[in-house]
Design a protein around this motif. Structure first.
Motif, PDB file in Angstrom:
ATOM      1  N   PRO A  92       0.808  -1.225   0.000  1.00 18.79           N
ATOM      2  CA  PRO A  92       0.000   0.000   0.000  1.00 18.79           C
ATOM      3  C   PRO A  92       0.842   1.277   0.000  1.00 18.79           C
ATOM      4  O   PRO A  92       0.301   2.362  -0.236  1.00 18.79           O
ATOM      5  N   ASN A  93       2.138   1.155   0.236  1.00 19.78           N
ATOM      6  CA  ASN A  93       3.014   2.330   0.261  1.00 19.78           C
ATOM      7  C   ASN A  93       3.421   2.708  -1.169  1.00 19.78           C
ATOM      8  O   ASN A  93       4.153   1.984  -1.826  1.00 19.78           O
ATOM      9  N   HIS A  94       2.947   3.868  -1.631  1.00 18.76           N
ATOM     10  CA  HIS A  94       3.206   4.258  -3.026  1.00 18.76           C
ATOM     11  C   HIS A  94       4.668   4.567  -3.286  1.00 18.76           C
ATOM     12  O   HIS A  94       5.099   4.625  -4.421  1.00 18.76           O
ATOM     13  N   ASN A  95       5.440   4.795  -2.226  1.00 16.36           N
ATOM     14  CA  ASN A  95       6.872   5.054  -2.411  1.00 16.36           C
ATOM     15  C   ASN A  95       7.712   3.787  -2.300  1.00 16.36           C
ATOM     16  O   ASN A  95       8.923   3.843  -2.425  1.00 16.36           O
ATOM     17  N   CYS A  96       7.059   2.662  -2.059  1.00 15.19           N
ATOM     18  CA  CYS A  96       7.792   1.392  -1.920  1.00 15.19           C
ATOM     19  C   CYS A  96       8.364   0.998  -3.277  1.00 15.19           C
ATOM     20  O   CYS A  96       7.702   1.168  -4.301  1.00 15.19           O
ATOM     21  N   ILE A  97       9.574   0.446  -3.267  1.00 19.86           N
ATOM     22  CA  ILE A  97      10.232   0.083  -4.539  1.00 19.86           C
ATOM     23  C   ILE A  97       9.398  -0.925  -5.335  1.00 19.86           C
ATOM     24  O   ILE A  97       9.411  -0.930  -6.561  1.00 19.86           O
ATOM     25  N   THR A  98       8.603  -1.737  -4.620  1.00 14.57           N
ATOM     26  CA  THR A  98       7.802  -2.758  -5.321  1.00 14.57           C
ATOM     27  C   THR A  98       6.614  -2.148  -6.073  1.00 14.57           C
ATOM     28  O   THR A  98       6.012  -2.815  -6.910  1.00 14.57           O
ATOM     29  N   THR A  99       6.246  -0.899  -5.751  1.00 21.89           N
ATOM     30  CA  THR A  99       5.102  -0.306  -6.444  1.00 21.89           C
ATOM     31  C   THR A  99       5.540   0.688  -7.514  1.00 21.89           C
ATOM     32  O   THR A  99       4.718   1.281  -8.191  1.00 21.89           O
ATOM     33  N   GLU A 100       6.869   0.896  -7.631  1.00 22.82           N
ATOM     34  CA  GLU A 100       7.347   1.771  -8.703  1.00 22.82           C
ATOM     35  C   GLU A 100       7.623   0.933  -9.935  1.00 22.82           C
ATOM     36  O   GLU A 100       7.422  -0.272  -9.930  1.00 22.82           O
ATOM     37  N   ASP A 101       8.065   1.570 -10.989  1.00 21.94           N
ATOM     38  CA  ASP A 101       8.220   0.842 -12.247  1.00 21.94           C
ATOM     39  C   ASP A 101       9.481  -0.020 -12.295  1.00 21.94           C
ATOM     40  O   ASP A 101      10.155  -0.085 -13.310  1.00 21.94           O
ATOM     41  N   GLU A 102       9.795  -0.654 -11.184  1.00 17.32           N
ATOM     42  CA  GLU A 102      10.969  -1.512 -11.133  1.00 17.32           C
ATOM     43  C   GLU A 102      10.496  -2.960 -11.251  1.00 17.32           C
ATOM     44  O   GLU A 102       9.409  -3.297 -10.813  1.00 17.32           O
ATOM     45  N   PRO A 103      11.346  -3.802 -11.816  1.00 22.86           N
ATOM     46  CA  PRO A 103      10.957  -5.223 -11.919  1.00 22.86           C
ATOM     47  C   PRO A 103      11.186  -5.953 -10.601  1.00 22.86           C
ATOM     48  O   PRO A 103      11.892  -6.948 -10.538  1.00 22.86           O
ATOM     49  N   VAL A 104      10.597  -5.454  -9.534  1.00 19.94           N
ATOM     50  CA  VAL A 104      10.768  -6.061  -8.214  1.00 19.94           C
ATOM     51  C   VAL A 104       9.429  -6.638  -7.775  1.00 19.94           C
ATOM     52  O   VAL A 104       8.433  -5.922  -7.709  1.00 19.94           O
ATOM     53  N   GLN A 105       9.414  -7.932  -7.479  1.00 22.90           N
ATOM     54  CA  GLN A 105       8.174  -8.565  -6.993  1.00 22.90           C
ATOM     55  C   GLN A 105       7.949  -8.207  -5.532  1.00 22.90           C
ATOM     56  O   GLN A 105       8.898  -8.092  -4.767  1.00 22.90           O
ATOM     57  N   SER A 106       6.695  -8.063  -5.146  1.00 29.77           N
ATOM     58  CA  SER A 106       6.418  -7.782  -3.737  1.00 29.77           C
ATOM     59  C   SER A 106       6.771  -9.017  -2.901  1.00 29.77           C
ATOM     60  O   SER A 106       6.667 -10.159  -3.369  1.00 29.77           O
ATOM     61  N   ARG A 107       7.223  -8.772  -1.682  1.00 22.30           N
ATOM     62  CA  ARG A 107       7.516  -9.855  -0.722  1.00 22.30           C
ATOM     63  C   ARG A 107       7.022  -9.420   0.644  1.00 22.30           C
ATOM     64  O   ARG A 107       7.443  -8.378   1.159  1.00 22.30           O
ATOM     65  N   PHE A 108       6.134 -10.182   1.201  1.00 23.62           N
ATOM     66  CA  PHE A 108       5.601  -9.865   2.527  1.00 23.62           C
ATOM     67  C   PHE A 108       5.905 -11.019   3.481  1.00 23.62           C
ATOM     68  O   PHE A 108       5.685 -12.183   3.135  1.00 23.62           O
ATOM     69  N   ALA A 109       6.393 -10.675   4.672  1.00 26.36           N
ATOM     70  CA  ALA A 109       6.559 -11.680   5.718  1.00 26.36           C
ATOM     71  C   ALA A 109       5.215 -11.834   6.418  1.00 26.36           C
ATOM     72  O   ALA A 109       4.530 -10.845   6.671  1.00 26.36           O
ATOM     73  N   VAL A 110       4.824 -13.068   6.695  1.00 23.99           N
ATOM     74  CA  VAL A 110       3.575 -13.311   7.419  1.00 23.99           C
ATOM     75  C   VAL A 110       3.880 -13.170   8.908  1.00 23.99           C
ATOM     76  O   VAL A 110       4.739 -13.872   9.438  1.00 23.99           O
ATOM     77  N   VAL A 111       3.220 -12.201   9.548  1.00 23.89           N
ATOM     78  CA  VAL A 111       3.455 -11.954  10.971  1.00 23.89           C
ATOM     79  C   VAL A 111       2.144 -12.160  11.734  1.00 23.89           C
ATOM     80  O   VAL A 111       1.096 -12.364  11.113  1.00 23.89           O
ATOM     81  N   ASP A 112       2.204 -12.089  13.050  1.00 21.25           N
ATOM     82  CA  ASP A 112       1.011 -12.398  13.851  1.00 21.25           C
ATOM     83  C   ASP A 112      -0.190 -11.537  13.482  1.00 21.25           C
ATOM     84  O   ASP A 112      -1.314 -12.008  13.431  1.00 21.25           O
ATOM     85  N   ASP A 113       0.052 -10.241  13.260  1.00 22.18           N
ATOM     86  CA  ASP A 113      -1.094  -9.354  13.031  1.00 22.18           C
ATOM     87  C   ASP A 113      -1.310  -8.992  11.566  1.00 22.18           C
ATOM     88  O   ASP A 113      -1.971  -8.012  11.262  1.00 22.18           O
ATOM     89  N   GLY A 114      -0.733  -9.758  10.642  1.00 26.01           N
ATOM     90  CA  GLY A 114      -0.969  -9.478   9.227  1.00 26.01           C
ATOM     91  C   GLY A 114       0.223  -9.890   8.381  1.00 26.01           C
ATOM     92  O   GLY A 114       0.853 -10.914   8.649  1.00 26.01           O
ATOM     93  N   VAL A 115       0.538  -9.083   7.361  1.00 23.77           N
ATOM     94  CA  VAL A 115       1.731  -9.339   6.544  1.00 23.77           C
ATOM     95  C   VAL A 115       2.539  -8.047   6.465  1.00 23.77           C
ATOM     96  O   VAL A 115       1.971  -6.961   6.409  1.00 23.77           O
ATOM     97  N   ARG A 116       3.878  -8.186   6.483  1.00 20.13           N
ATOM     98  CA  ARG A 116       4.741  -7.011   6.497  1.00 20.13           C
ATOM     99  C   ARG A 116       5.641  -6.972   5.274  1.00 20.13           C
ATOM    100  O   ARG A 116       6.336  -7.928   4.964  1.00 20.13           O
ATOM    101  N   CYS A 117       5.597  -5.838   4.544  1.00 16.89           N
ATOM    102  CA  CYS A 117       6.426  -5.674   3.362  1.00 16.89           C
ATOM    103  C   CYS A 117       7.898  -5.811   3.753  1.00 16.89           C
ATOM    104  O   CYS A 117       8.364  -5.145   4.683  1.00 16.89           O
TER     105      CYS A 117
END
Ligand code: CTP
Ligand code: ZN
Length: 155
Positions: free
Chosen positions: A112-137
């Motif tokens: 959801p962070n528009h400044n995150c490298i995964t949401t810019e025009d880079e060929p980077v796939q999103s990666r989230f760690a599964v944590v107790d209260d959700g998922v963390r980029c």
């Protein structure tokens, strides 16, 4: 009408995947995870809020001619932790397994962070760690706590 006629609600499939024991009400989110919106032509059956001994109510999704990727199954497990994946070939269930809670989910969810490298025009796939209260980029530490389905990548 026989019992079978009365109970058959969704036809069996010939080849493909049956996702059974989906948490009641989550079927449309499961379709979103699979990127299915009806325009690609696959035959898909959906049953929602069917009575289930184990879950009270369950949804079922049947997709003809399609198997799921591990990334799709991983995200699916977060919204439907009791789901079972049945691979069907020539009408027989040839493989059946329960989904497992993964430690990371790759692709499929959008940060959801528009400044995150995964949401810019880079060929980077999103990666989230599964944590107790959700998922963390793993790139910017933004946590998605609820509304996971709202963050599914639609392309
Ligand atoms: N199924 C299907 N088409 C087939 C075979 C099976 O749609 N050709 C569906 C069944 O309707 C069921 C699921 O796939 O929803 C799993 O099938 P099966 O293992 O035969 O059913 P159960 O033994 O009831 O499954 P479980 O023990 O996982 O509840
Ligand atoms: Zn991020």
């Amino acid at each position: 009408m026989s019992d079978d006629d009365q109970q058959l609600r969704v036809s069996k499939i010939r080849n493909g995947t049956v996702i059974d024991h989906i948490t009641g009400g989550q079927a449309l989110n499961v379709l979103a995870i699979l990127g299915i919106n009806g325009t690609s032509g696959e035959s898909v059956s959906v049953a929602m809020n069917m009575p289930s001994d184990r879950l009270g109510k369950k949804d079922i999704v049947k997709v003809e001619g399609r198997e799921l990727s591990q990334n799709e199954v991983d995200v699916l497990s977060l919204i439907a932790p009791a789901a079972s994946i049945n691979i069907v070939r020539d009408y027989d269930v040839v493989e059946k397994h329960r989904v497992e809670r993964p430690s990371v989910v790759v692709g499929v969810l959008e940060c959801p962070n528009h400044n995150c490298i995964t949401t810019e025009d880079e060929p980077v796939q999103s990666r989230f760690a599964v944590v107790d209260d959700g998922v963390r980029c793993e790139y910017c530490d933004t946590i998605i706590r609820d509304e996971l389905p709202a963050h599914i990548v639609t392309d």
